[in-house]
Design an enzyme around this catalytic site. Structure first.
Site, PDB file in Angstrom:
ATOM      1  N   ARG A  90       0.846  -1.200   0.000  1.00  0.00           N
ATOM      2  CA  ARG A  90       0.000   0.000   0.000  1.00  0.00           C
ATOM      3  C   ARG A  90       0.883   1.253   0.000  1.00  0.00           C
ATOM      4  O   ARG A  90       1.976   1.258   0.547  1.00  0.00           O
ATOM      5  CB  ARG A  90      -0.923   0.015   1.218  1.00  0.00           C
ATOM      6  CG  ARG A  90      -2.114  -0.942   1.108  1.00  0.00           C
ATOM      7  CD  ARG A  90      -3.048  -0.871   2.304  1.00  0.00           C
ATOM      8  NE  ARG A  90      -2.372  -1.290   3.507  1.00  0.00           N
ATOM      9  CZ  ARG A  90      -1.823  -0.477   4.410  1.00  0.00           C
ATOM     10  NH1 ARG A  90      -1.902   0.845   4.276  1.00  0.00           N
ATOM     11  NH2 ARG A  90      -1.212  -0.955   5.473  1.00  0.00           N
ATOM     12  N   TYR A 235      -1.283  -3.603  -6.848  1.00  0.00           N
ATOM     13  CA  TYR A 235      -1.156  -4.299  -5.564  1.00  0.00           C
ATOM     14  C   TYR A 235      -2.497  -4.330  -4.806  1.00  0.00           C
ATOM     15  O   TYR A 235      -3.217  -3.325  -4.757  1.00  0.00           O
ATOM     16  CB  TYR A 235      -0.074  -3.627  -4.697  1.00  0.00           C
ATOM     17  CG  TYR A 235      -0.117  -4.156  -3.282  1.00  0.00           C
ATOM     18  CD1 TYR A 235       0.369  -5.426  -2.987  1.00  0.00           C
ATOM     19  CD2 TYR A 235      -0.726  -3.426  -2.263  1.00  0.00           C
ATOM     20  CE1 TYR A 235       0.273  -5.938  -1.710  1.00  0.00           C
ATOM     21  CE2 TYR A 235      -0.826  -3.932  -0.975  1.00  0.00           C
ATOM     22  CZ  TYR A 235      -0.324  -5.192  -0.707  1.00  0.00           C
ATOM     23  OH  TYR A 235      -0.448  -5.712   0.555  1.00  0.00           O
ATOM     24  N   GLY A 237      -4.061  -4.006  -1.738  1.00  0.00           N
ATOM     25  CA  GLY A 237      -4.684  -2.944  -0.954  1.00  0.00           C
ATOM     26  C   GLY A 237      -4.908  -1.658  -1.740  1.00  0.00           C
ATOM     27  O   GLY A 237      -5.722  -0.820  -1.348  1.00  0.00           O
ATOM     28  N   LYS A 244      -9.754  -2.313   1.320  1.00  0.00           N
ATOM     29  CA  LYS A 244      -9.423  -1.169   2.183  1.00  0.00           C
ATOM     30  C   LYS A 244     -10.201   0.090   1.783  1.00  0.00           C
ATOM     31  O   LYS A 244     -10.654   0.846   2.644  1.00  0.00           O
ATOM     32  CB  LYS A 244      -7.925  -0.891   2.127  1.00  0.00           C
ATOM     33  CG  LYS A 244      -7.066  -2.082   2.495  1.00  0.00           C
ATOM     34  CD  LYS A 244      -7.251  -2.494   3.936  1.00  0.00           C
ATOM     35  CE  LYS A 244      -6.496  -3.787   4.216  1.00  0.00           C
ATOM     36  NZ  LYS A 244      -6.426  -4.115   5.623  1.00  0.00           N
ATOM     37  N   HIS A 264     -10.714  -2.538  11.214  1.00  0.00           N
ATOM     38  CA  HIS A 264      -9.635  -3.397  10.713  1.00  0.00           C
ATOM     39  C   HIS A 264      -9.441  -4.535  11.726  1.00  0.00           C
ATOM     40  O   HIS A 264      -8.474  -4.542  12.477  1.00  0.00           O
ATOM     41  CB  HIS A 264      -8.367  -2.542  10.579  1.00  0.00           C
ATOM     42  CG  HIS A 264      -7.239  -3.169   9.809  1.00  0.00           C
ATOM     43  ND1 HIS A 264      -5.935  -2.751   9.956  1.00  0.00           N
ATOM     44  CD2 HIS A 264      -7.210  -4.157   8.882  1.00  0.00           C
ATOM     45  CE1 HIS A 264      -5.154  -3.458   9.143  1.00  0.00           C
ATOM     46  NE2 HIS A 264      -5.903  -4.316   8.492  1.00  0.00           N
ATOM     47  N   SER A 286      -1.509  -3.668  10.120  1.00  0.00           N
ATOM     48  CA  SER A 286      -1.154  -4.525   8.996  1.00  0.00           C
ATOM     49  C   SER A 286       0.103  -5.330   9.310  1.00  0.00           C
ATOM     50  O   SER A 286       1.080  -4.782   9.835  1.00  0.00           O
ATOM     51  CB  SER A 286      -0.916  -3.663   7.758  1.00  0.00           C
ATOM     52  OG  SER A 286      -2.071  -2.895   7.495  1.00  0.00           O
ATOM     53  N   CYS A 288       0.552  -7.585  11.561  1.00  0.00           N
ATOM     54  CA  CYS A 288       0.814  -7.725  13.006  1.00  0.00           C
ATOM     55  C   CYS A 288       0.026  -8.860  13.641  1.00  0.00           C
ATOM     56  O   CYS A 288      -0.139  -8.891  14.863  1.00  0.00           O
ATOM     57  CB  CYS A 288       0.552  -6.413  13.718  1.00  0.00           C
ATOM     58  SG  CYS A 288       1.784  -5.161  13.320  1.00  0.00           S
ATOM     59  N   LYS A 290      -3.276 -10.549  12.640  1.00  0.00           N
ATOM     60  CA  LYS A 290      -4.716 -10.840  12.607  1.00  0.00           C
ATOM     61  C   LYS A 290      -5.000 -12.201  11.983  1.00  0.00           C
ATOM     62  O   LYS A 290      -5.737 -13.010  12.539  1.00  0.00           O
ATOM     63  CB  LYS A 290      -5.487  -9.745  11.830  1.00  0.00           C
ATOM     64  CG  LYS A 290      -5.531  -8.406  12.528  1.00  0.00           C
ATOM     65  CD  LYS A 290      -6.357  -7.390  11.770  1.00  0.00           C
ATOM     66  CE  LYS A 290      -5.819  -7.101  10.399  1.00  0.00           C
ATOM     67  NZ  LYS A 290      -4.445  -6.558  10.380  1.00  0.00           N
ATOM     68  N   ASN A 292      -3.123 -14.741  11.644  1.00  0.00           N
ATOM     69  CA  ASN A 292      -2.636 -15.831  12.498  1.00  0.00           C
ATOM     70  C   ASN A 292      -3.540 -16.079  13.692  1.00  0.00           C
ATOM     71  O   ASN A 292      -3.811 -17.228  14.038  1.00  0.00           O
ATOM     72  CB  ASN A 292      -1.207 -15.531  12.942  1.00  0.00           C
ATOM     73  CG  ASN A 292      -0.209 -15.864  11.857  1.00  0.00           C
ATOM     74  OD1 ASN A 292       0.228 -16.994  11.736  1.00  0.00           O
ATOM     75  ND2 ASN A 292       0.107 -14.889  11.024  1.00  0.00           N
ATOM     76  N   ASP A 311      -9.535  -9.800   8.562  1.00  0.00           N
ATOM     77  CA  ASP A 311      -9.034  -8.449   8.267  1.00  0.00           C
ATOM     78  C   ASP A 311     -10.039  -7.328   8.547  1.00  0.00           C
ATOM     79  O   ASP A 311      -9.630  -6.260   8.976  1.00  0.00           O
ATOM     80  CB  ASP A 311      -8.586  -8.373   6.803  1.00  0.00           C
ATOM     81  CG  ASP A 311      -7.633  -7.212   6.526  1.00  0.00           C
ATOM     82  OD1 ASP A 311      -6.653  -7.047   7.289  1.00  0.00           O
ATOM     83  OD2 ASP A 311      -7.868  -6.461   5.570  1.00  0.00           O
ATOM     84  N   ARG A 403       2.054 -12.126  -0.654  1.00  0.00           N
ATOM     85  CA  ARG A 403       0.705 -12.470  -0.173  1.00  0.00           C
ATOM     86  C   ARG A 403       0.142 -13.696  -0.875  1.00  0.00           C
ATOM     87  O   ARG A 403       0.449 -13.955  -2.039  1.00  0.00           O
ATOM     88  CB  ARG A 403      -0.243 -11.298  -0.441  1.00  0.00           C
ATOM     89  CG  ARG A 403       0.147  -9.989   0.245  1.00  0.00           C
ATOM     90  CD  ARG A 403      -0.643  -9.756   1.492  1.00  0.00           C
ATOM     91  NE  ARG A 403      -0.124  -8.663   2.303  1.00  0.00           N
ATOM     92  CZ  ARG A 403      -0.696  -8.268   3.448  1.00  0.00           C
ATOM     93  NH1 ARG A 403      -1.782  -8.881   3.895  1.00  0.00           N
ATOM     94  NH2 ARG A 403      -0.174  -7.288   4.153  1.00  0.00           N
ATOM     95  N   GLY A 530       0.007 -20.421  18.197  1.00  0.00           N
ATOM     96  CA  GLY A 530      -0.940 -21.290  18.906  1.00  0.00           C
ATOM     97  C   GLY A 530      -0.967 -21.044  20.411  1.00  0.00           C
ATOM     98  O   GLY A 530      -2.003 -21.220  21.076  1.00  0.00           O
TER      99      GLY A 530
END
Ligand SMILES: Nc1nc2c(ncn2[C@@H]2O[C@H](COP(=O)(O)OP(=O)(O)OP(=O)(O)O)[C@@H](O)[C@H]2O)c(=O)[nH]1
Ligand SMILES: O=C([O-])CC(=O)C(=O)O
Ligand SMILES: [Mn+2]
Length: 625
Positions: A90, A235, A237, A244, A264, A286, A288, A290, A292, A311, A403, A530
């Site tokens: 982005r 791209y 985003g 977005k 978000h 972004s 960080c 989410k 996972n 997201d 991605r 986990g």
């Protein structure tokens, strides 16, 4: 490709208005005709969403070299793409909120007068689709059966974008039909016109490149008109405009006006061994964590996580006073590096089913993909830059913001409620950032207003998801810094108002987490992934009144014994270090928060100043200090 007169109109030398429009919707027909007249594509194609069309599009992308088909035995119906190295993330400095009044854009966004921006961009769009196909993608964010479906029409000259949109948003003829039906019934369904061009016209005889784009980029939102104009980038985003641009920037403006929240946030369903079900939403900036957390496989026995979204969450207070959330998306556009069978087995299983697009990862000799952190490091591969790569290479095989784009329905742990247009009632909201120091593993806000303060002051190190320097701590309020479509001061006020106008007891409890705190040697203090299920367990037990906490100046932090660390290879000291609240570190935050708040002048809700004063007092710092 064959000429299909039903879905494709040649506009060369013909006036689109001469021929019957493929839609009965006058506004959409006009948007398409006007855009074609301006951008002058070679042909216009209405995207249907059929499997035959997918095959035709992906075959064409393979033929032009944009896509490489992956080995069908390993990744069926899946494709590899490598972008131009100038188009990998982005572009926040090229992103604009063109509100009529500059004050409505606020101090955190770029602004230009909407008429000035339109004049400038019409210049860029003039003839920009020459030699290309102009695709028209009708889509809906959220459910087609929603009470008020949130429609959009993306026009794009990129087949890569069309294929990605087909994965990421419910798109195609069935959506257009629904818009037309509602229009015919006099319901004036709301739809957002979203115009995208890669900004690289082809002159007669000019060969195309694998990844067309333009050095000049503009990602522009017109909040009053609810319109999106994007130019120069392919791209995700910047180019998949339902994500977005619509579901966050434009939707946040709609949400302000209509009293709901566009955030978000991931959405997950957590079931305890006793069968207690909680729905949790979490906002992390972004790249960080989410995706996972949304797909987490708990390491503690008997706990179960199911996914609703990774997201974006749209949340409304229901008649029962609870905050109900839906995921408006239809796919995952996830960060590839670091994803593997250990960190995120559910994401691996999802992409292994195929029907996916991988961008800026490495391509292996057996026609599979690879990235840093994935198992089975290949002896040889082609890097995202198209260069030979071996494990000894100095350069990364994959861009840090590479991605995967994959259908949400392929996720084995998708919660059944995903298909419910009413969504799920959220029990807890987690805010979180990427901080090496200062912020403990988890703590609980005192109340909604304090939670809003925590969200409004959220800080995180920048990541590769946006162009620019990585690892710099910045304020990223509610993980929405690049996505708030209006004045962030007013956005904070909107959050405060949601708390004031509703029954606090029924609203979600707010927590703050940090998976990224480091020890003196630079290693992560907390194993993450986990093991984050242990933190979720504490959150649930807090809500059930079962877990202990210490009241600290910043909020309620777990006692060392209240966090379940059984079976975890961590000393008591290490757990203490992960949970520590260091008054000096927090005192150092105060001037930064003060400076951040001063940006907003009178637009900052006064209660947030009161919250800062309270924090300062609890940290024993004289006021003004
Ligand atoms: N140390 C650590 N790293 C994590 C953890 N969870 C995620 N990460 C890493 O954070 C990076 C990005 O995580 P994602 O889950 O893809 O980020 P996201 O928030 O979904 O990002 P966007 O799609 O950009 O909005 C990856 O490199 C992960 O390996 C964790 O619990 N601990
Ligand atoms: O927008 C994108 O391309 C990916 C994403 O989720 C983010 O950056 O937060
Ligand atoms: Mn995101």
């Amino acid at each position: 490709m064959t000429a299909d007169t039903h879905t494709r109109d040649s506009v060369e030398g013909a006036n689109l208005s001469d021929r019957p429009s493929p839609t009965t919707h006058p506004g959409i027909a006009e948007f398409v005709a006007e855009t074609a007249a301006l951008t002058k594509p070679e042909r216009v194609q209405w995207v249907t969403g059929s499997p035959e069309e997918w095959t035709e599009l992906t075959d064409a992308l393979v033929a032009t070299g944009t896509f490489t088909r992956l080995n069908p035995a390993l990744k069926p119906n899946s494709f590899y793409a490598a972008s131009d190295p100038i188009d990998v993330a982005r572009v926040e400095d090229r992103t604009y909120i063109c509100s009529v009044d500059e004050k409505d854009c606020g101090p955190t966004n770029n602004w230009m007068d909407p008429q000035e921006m339109k004049t400038l961009m019409r210049g860029l769009y003039d003839g920009c689709m020459r030699g290309r196909t102009m695709y028209v993608v009708p889509f809906v964010m959220g459910h087609l059966e929603a009470e008020k479906p949130m429609f959009g029409v993306e026009i794009t000259d990129s087949a890569y974008v069309v294929v990605s949109m087909l994965v990421m948003a419910r798109s195609g003829t069935h959506v257009l039909k629904r818009i037309e039906e509602l229009e015919a019934a006099g319901e004036s369904p709301q739809w957002v016109p979203a115009l995208h061009s890669v900004g690289m016209p082809l002159e007669p005889g000019q060969a195309d490149v694998a990844w067309p784009c333009n050095e000049t980029k503009y990602i522009v939102q017109f909040p009053e008109e609810r319109a999106i104009w994007s130019f120069g980038s392919g791209y995700g985003g910047n180019a998949l405009l339902g994500k977005k641009c619509y579901a966050l920037r434009i939707a946040s403006v709609m949400a302000r006006d209509e009293g709901w929240l566009a955030e978000h946030m991931l959405i997950l369903k957590l079931t305890s061994p006793q069968g207690v079900v909680k729905f949790i939403a979490a906002a992390f900036p972004s790249a960080c964590g989410k995706t996972n957390l949304a797909m987490l496989r708990p390491t503690i026995p008997g706990w179960k996580v199911e996914t609703l979204g990774d997201d974006i969450a749209w949340m409304r207070v229901g008649e029962d006073g609870r905050l109900w959330a839906v995921n408006p998306e239809y796919g995952f556009f996830g960060v590839a590096p670091g994803t593997n069978q250990k960190t995120n087995p559910n994401a691996m299983d999802t992409i292994d089913k195929g029907n996916s697009v991988f961008t800026n990862v490495a391509l292996t000799e057996d026609g599979d993909i690879w990235w840093e952190g994935l198992e089975n490091t290949p002896a040889k591969a082609t890097s995202w830059k198209g260069e030979p790569w071996t494990p000894d290479s100095e350069e990364l095989s994959s861009h840090p913001n590479s991605r995967y784009c994959t259908p949400i329905k392929q996720c084995d742990i998708l919660a059944a409620e995903y298909d419910d247009p009413r969504g799920v009632p959220i029990d807890a909201i987690l805010f979180g950032g990427r901080r090496r120091t200062t912020v403990p593993l988890v703590f609980e806000a005192r109340d909604w207003t304090h939670g809003t303060f925590l969200g409004a002051t959220l800080s995180s190190e920048t990541t590769a998801a946006a162009v620019g320097q990585v690892g710099v701590v910045r304020r990223d309020p509610m993980a929405m810094l690049p996505f708030i479509g209006y004045n962030a001061g007013h956005y904070f006020n909107h959050w405060i108002t949601v708390g004031k106008e509703n029954d606090a007891a029924k609203l979600p409890k707010i927590f703050y987490v940090n998976w990224f705190r480091r020890d003196e040697d630079g290693g992560f203090l907390w194993p993450g992934f986990g093991e984050n299920s242990r933190v979720l367990k504490w959150v649930v037990e807090r809500m059930e009144g079962q877990a202990d906490a210490v009241e600290t100046p910043i909020g309620y932090v777990p006692t060392v014994d209240s966090l379940d660390v059984e079976g975890l290879d961590m000393t008591r000291d290490a757990v203490e270090a992960a949970l520590a609240v260091d008054a000096e570190e927090w005192q150092a935050e105060l001037p930064q928060i003060q400076e951040w708040f001063e940006k907003f002048g009178d637009d900052l809700p006064a209660v947030l100043w009161t919250e800062l004063d309270g924090l300062r007092a609890r940290l024993d710092v004289p006021s003004g200090g």
